[in-house]
Design a protein around this motif. Structure first.
Motif, short mmCIF file in Angstrom:
data_model
loop_
_atom_site.label_atom_id
_atom_site.label_comp_id
_atom_site.label_asym_id
_atom_site.label_seq_id
_atom_site.Cartn_x
_atom_site.Cartn_y
_atom_site.Cartn_z
N PRO A 1 6.10 -2.38 11.21
CA PRO A 1 5.14 -3.47 11.09
C PRO A 1 5.80 -4.82 11.37
O PRO A 1 7.02 -4.92 11.47
CB PRO A 1 4.72 -3.38 9.62
CG PRO A 1 5.96 -2.90 8.94
CD PRO A 1 6.59 -1.93 9.92
N ALA B 1 -1.75 -1.49 10.87
CA ALA B 1 -0.62 -0.71 10.36
C ALA B 1 -1.06 0.22 9.24
O ALA B 1 -0.65 1.39 9.20
CB ALA B 1 0.49 -1.64 9.87
N TYR C 1 2.17 -5.25 6.22
CA TYR C 1 1.27 -4.24 6.77
C TYR C 1 -0.14 -4.80 6.88
O TYR C 1 -0.79 -5.04 5.88
CB TYR C 1 1.30 -2.98 5.89
CG TYR C 1 2.65 -2.32 5.95
CD1 TYR C 1 2.91 -1.31 6.87
CD2 TYR C 1 3.69 -2.75 5.12
CE1 TYR C 1 4.17 -0.73 6.95
CE2 TYR C 1 4.94 -2.18 5.20
CZ TYR C 1 5.17 -1.18 6.11
OH TYR C 1 6.43 -0.62 6.20
#
Length: 141
Positions: free
Chosen positions: A41, A55, A51
């Motif tokens: 990420p 992601a 994230y």
């Protein structure tokens, strides 16, 4: 578990927040990233992983595939195909092949479950029969 946003505020989650959201460990996320199964990420100004919705969505898919018994090697191949620009039809074929494997395993589990249920029923019948005959036998005093 569909994930539509990274958090209630819309801010990306830390690795521990992502792990909590997905019901997995931080080490599991790191492993998937190290193995090339999940893309690394973005990172925040502090250098920590962040994230976002994409992601988290990818990781949720990985968790689902692992939950269906897909091997790490198969997940690597799927992720590599995605990164290499495979067509949706090619990835669909991979998922359909895995589904067939899951269905075959599920049929086996159902057969074993039926056998287990039959064995449990025999034990219960035996216990019920033993209890009834013990109740009819006179006791020695």
């Amino acid at each position: 578990m569909p994930l539509t946003r990274p958090s209630e505020t819309g801010a990306p989650l830390t690795i521990s927040g992502a792990a909590h959201e997905l019901g997995i460990t931080v080490d599991t996320i790191r492993y998937y990233e190290k193995e090339g199964i999940a893309p690394a990420p973005g990172r925040g100004p502090d250098g920590w992983r962040r994230y976002d919705a994409d992601a988290l969505s990818w990781l949720a898919g990985v968790v689902m595939l692992r939950g269906t018994g897909m091997s790490v090697q198969e997940m690597r191949e799927y992720a590599a195909a995605y990164r290499a620009g495979s067509t949706p039809q090619e990835r669909l074929a991979m998922l359909e092949a895995h589904r067939e494997t899951v269905m075959a395993r599920l049929e086996g589990v159902h057969r074993h479950l039926a056998a287990l249920d039959a064995k449990i029923a025999r034990y219960r019948e035996h216990q019920d029969g033993s209890a009834r005959s013990a109740a009819r036998e006179p006791r020695a005093s």
